[in-house]
Design an enzyme around this catalytic site. Structure first.
Site, PDB file in Angstrom:
ATOM      1  N   ASP A 398       2.783  -8.287  13.667  1.00 49.86           N
ATOM      2  CA  ASP A 398       2.500  -6.851  13.698  1.00 49.86           C
ATOM      3  C   ASP A 398       2.608  -6.267  12.292  1.00 49.86           C
ATOM      4  O   ASP A 398       3.262  -6.823  11.406  1.00 49.86           O
ATOM      5  CB  ASP A 398       3.489  -6.153  14.625  1.00 49.86           C
ATOM      6  N   GLU A 401      -0.691  -4.763   7.752  1.00 52.01           N
ATOM      7  CA  GLU A 401      -1.458  -3.982   6.747  1.00 52.01           C
ATOM      8  C   GLU A 401      -0.762  -3.959   5.384  1.00 52.01           C
ATOM      9  O   GLU A 401      -1.462  -4.087   4.382  1.00 52.01           O
ATOM     10  CB  GLU A 401      -1.662  -2.530   7.200  1.00 52.01           C
ATOM     11  N   ASP A 471      -3.021   0.398  17.412  1.00 54.42           N
ATOM     12  CA  ASP A 471      -2.527   1.334  18.418  1.00 54.42           C
ATOM     13  C   ASP A 471      -3.569   2.385  18.783  1.00 54.42           C
ATOM     14  O   ASP A 471      -3.399   3.590  18.538  1.00 54.42           O
ATOM     15  CB  ASP A 471      -1.256   2.019  17.918  1.00 54.42           C
TER      16      ASP A 471
END
Length: 792
Positions: A398, A401, A471
């Site tokens: 997760d 980025e 998300d």
């Protein structure tokens, strides 16, 4: 445009002035034009690298994405007036020695792409290092469609007419790559935040920092050819384990090992197929222990037993790991003294688990320097000892980025192993994901690496990673956007992709699962997910397990179960398509322009695509059956499924199509209306297709494929290759696999199941195939690896 017209263009652009000189090199040419050093370097006959820098500027560039080395290419170099021309077997590159502009054509001189104007180098102080902002524009045809740029949430198929700042984010994964309907691709090899613009001034890339303009032009004739060139340049796709193509259940978050194991147990009790359970965050305990990669939460007191229980039910477990560490973790303490942490705001913002974050108690969590080889070793060392040693099957990486919250411009001055964070910002996911893949491969070949990740950059396909869209909101608009996001992402040569089935946040549905409107959205999203490279239900605000939507015999429950079972029936087809991706550089999710480029209606269709080369998928992305009363947070939604509604479908021309559900036959080039009750996604099969259908199972490897049904869709000639191997190791890289080619000859109505190629330990020696035509005719044949002919 003929070659002589191209030459005339260059002569006119240069004003018929005297040409400057050039130097021929082993792979192209070098020249200095108007204060710019230009180098053109062929990597293979179809891919060329362009490098431009201010004259005399010294730089060293080692690509993070490109792994191919230049090949010896047979070139013919000649000069005509103001232009020097380089001809390979497949394309021609011209350099105007007066203006410095470069143009590209195919081998016959047909215009592909040309630069528009000179590059721009604007002085830039990058955290004390002198460098430049770099810019180059190109001239596209007015009607030319282009695709790519990664995974954007703009709902567009063709990316013409947009201006977009390309920087990694939660729901947008940027790739500085485009490809054209004309059959070429362009990879802008720069990792800093970059503005892509397509407007009246041209089509351009403008990067915040770079020592040079550095891009690769590749000609593949069509989209598959472009993707093949991009994979050759940046890396091929390894095989994923078969189980990763089954159904995954997840939520934010299972709060104990009993809950996690209990979900798998209930799926087994219900007889609904499941292959993967995903454990989200906080199994490590407090936010100060963020991403400790250990089960420190007391509600996960016996992780060995948890893994044993899950594996004992023939399921796999994937677990959440992050790109950041809390200040009390061993990783943080190992990296901080070595300056391997980035000083910038990230998630979580508070050390407390309350919402909203209590900023009076900052978490102290920091991303790690994924560009640093020693930092990647520390990361893997703890991951290996804390989780891989338990038998963990895959990684949910997760925030790759990574999350960049409370943004301050000076954050970009953070120094990484490769320079400022600004300089390498967009390549962070490539480095983070690559570090885990490379280290796991180094210690084990028995279990294929499987990574689910939230971000990606060019070349990430080589690291066994499936990217999801972050998300996203649970809205119909967001569902529609996922279709184009996935297709453009795939057109960047990264084939494994998915989204949170049902959307992550339920903000539009304050009554959550009590809102019947959400049930309709969830089913439609799940139908779309059935035809993604990964089928994964996940989200916040409410659980998404099948029993949350009712019970067997009820409409929504039965629709969910129907598509999970369909996914498993299609596993022989899906796994063979996966092999085509690995062996032949193909794609799983295919924008219609890939297979029907000659049909201009397909160039900008945003809500249909091919899954493999046989199935035309037409997801329903608008509400049909929900009625609303009230407004705002007081809205009440009811669902009426009795009046059946329809969805408009375009069937591409050049072939015939069969309705998957009814076997009704249609001619291509038509727009039709397809009734779409809640349990039907419009799905069509291309004539000539051969689709193997597998047995009904509870998990992917439960039953051998010893009696497959081969559905043959007559009307055109066609072929298919059934692929099998050991399903979860790397022996296939050593040749341990089988292929069974199949060919349908339409005129003679004959299916030839050819001799099996290859072998592996434990393979099926004999089997049956039940061949089914769409008129209902069936024939069953025995197969022992030798050619069999089935005539109808």
């Amino acid at each position: 445009m003929k070659f002589c017209r191209l030459l005339l263009f260059f002569l006119l652009c240069s004003g018929m002035l005297n040409a400057q000189g050039y130097e021929k090199t082993s792979s192209g040419v070098k020249a200095t034009v108007n204060g710019t050093d230009v180098e053109i370097q062929f990597y293979n006959p179809s891919t060329v690298r362009i490098m431009k820098a201010p004259t005399g500027w010294s730089y060293k560039k080692e690509s993070l994405s490109v792994i191919e080395k230049p090949q010896a290419v047979e070139l013919k170099v000649s000069q005509s007036g103001q232009a020097v021309w380089m001809r390979s077997q497949t394309m021609i590159v011209g350099l105007n020695l007066k203006s410095g502009e470069i143009m590209f054509t195919d081998a016959k001189g047909k215009d592909l792409l040309k630069e528009k104007g000179a590059p721009r180098f604007t002085d830039f102080n990058d955290a004390g290092v002198k460098t430049f902002s770099v810019y180059q524009a190109f001239q596209l045809d007015a009607t030319e469609a282009i695709y790519g740029l990664g995974q954007l949430q703009n709902g567009k198929m063709s990316q013409r007419g947009i201006t977009k700042r390309l920087v990694q984010g939660n729901v947008e994964d940027v790739v500085t790559f485009i490809q054209s309907v004309k059959g070429y691709g362009l990879f802008w090899d720069n990792y800093s935040p970059t503005v892509f613009a397509d407007n009246a001034e041209g089509t351009s890339f403008n990067s915040e920092v770079g020592d040079l303009v550095d891009y690769y032009f590749m000609y593949g004739e069509n989209a598959d050819g472009v993707i093949a060139q991009m994979r050759a340049l940046t890396g091929d796709v390894p095989m994923f384990p078969l189980w990763t193509y089954g159904f995954f259940q997840s939520k934010e978050r299972y709060k104990s090992q009993d809950e996690t194991v209990g979900v798998v147990r209930k799926y087994r009790e219900l007889g609904v197929p499941l292959d993967g359970i995903i454990q989200d965050w906080q199994y490590w305990g407090s936010n100060y222990l963020w991403n400790a990669m250990e089960f420190l939460n007391e509600d996960f007191s016996n992780p060995k037993k948890m893994m044993s229980d899950i594996h004992g039910m023939n399921a796999k477990m994937v677990i959440s790991i992050w790109s950041s560490f809390g200040p009390q973790t061993k990783q943080y303490r190992a990296m901080a003294p070595k300056n391997m942490l980035l000083d910038m705001g990230t998630w979580p913002q508070s050390g407390l688990s309350s919402w909203p974050p209590n900023r009076e108690y900052p978490s102290g969590v920091k991303p790690y320097d994924a560009y640093h080889p020693e930092a990647r070793e520390i990361y893997w060392d703890h991951l290996n000892k804390g989780l891989f040693s338990l038998g963990m099957d895959g990684w949910w990486m997760d925030s790759t980025e990574p999350d960049h919250l409370d943004y301050k411009p000076e954050d970009m001055d953070n120094q990484t192993y490769l320079g400022s964070f600004r300089k390498v910002r967009n390549a962070y996911p490539l480095m983070a994901v690559g570090g885990v893949y490379d280290h796991q491969r180094a210690v084990s070949s028995d279990k294929r690496v499987f990574i689910l990740t939230r971000s990606a950059f060019a070349g990430q396909q080589r690291y066994g990673a499936n990217t999801w869209t972050g998300d996203v909101q649970a809205t119909w608009k967001d569902l529609a956007r996922q279709v184009t996001a996935g297709l453009n992402f795939s057109l960047c040569a990264i084939p494994h992709w998915n989204s949170d089935i049902g959307g992550f946040f339920l903000g539009s549905y304050p009554r959550k699962l009590q809102d019947l409107g959400y049930h309709e959205l969830y089913v439609r999203w799940l139908q779309f997910g059935t035809f993604n490279p990964m089928m994964r239900s996940h989200g916040a605000d409410a659980p998404r397990e099948i029993w949350q939507f009712g019970q067997k015999g009820e409409r929504i429950y039965d629709a969910i179960e129907k598509y999970i079972n369909l996914r498993y029936s299609l596993l022989p087809y899906i796994y063979s398509v996966s092999w085509d991706v690995t062996a032949n550089r193909s794609s799983m999710m295919r924008a219609l322009v890939m297979d029907f480029k000659d049909d201009r209606k397909t160039w900008d269709i945003t809500d249909q695509y091919m899954f493999g080369q046989s199935l035309l998928v037409c997801p329903v992305v608008n509400s049909m059956y929900t009625k609303e009363t009230g407004n705002g947070r007081n809205v009440v939604r009811t669902a009426d499924y009795f009046e059946v509604k329809s969805r408009t479908v375009y069937l591409p021309k050049g072939t015939q199509w069969y309705d998957f559900w009814t076997n009704e036959k249609f001619s291509g080039g038509k727009t039709i209306e397809r009734e779409s009750p809640i349990d039907i996604i419009p799905l069509y099969v291309k004539a000539g297709s051969i689709i193997p259908m597998g047995p009904q199972v509870q998990y992917a490897t439960e039953k051998a494929w010893d009696n497959l049904e081969l559905r043959v869709y007559a009307g055109e000639n066609g072929s298919f290759v059934l692929y099998e191997d050991e399903f979860d190791n790397y022996n296939y890289e050593k040749g341990a696999y089988t292929e069974i080619p199949m060919t349908w000859h339409n005129a003679s109505r004959t299916l030839t199941i050819e001799a099996r190629k290859g072998s592996y330990e434990g393979m099926l020696q004999t089997r049956k195939f039940t061949v089914r035509l769409q008129d209902g005719t069936t024939k069953t044949v025995d197969y022992d690896g030798q050619e069999v002919t089935v005539k109808f």
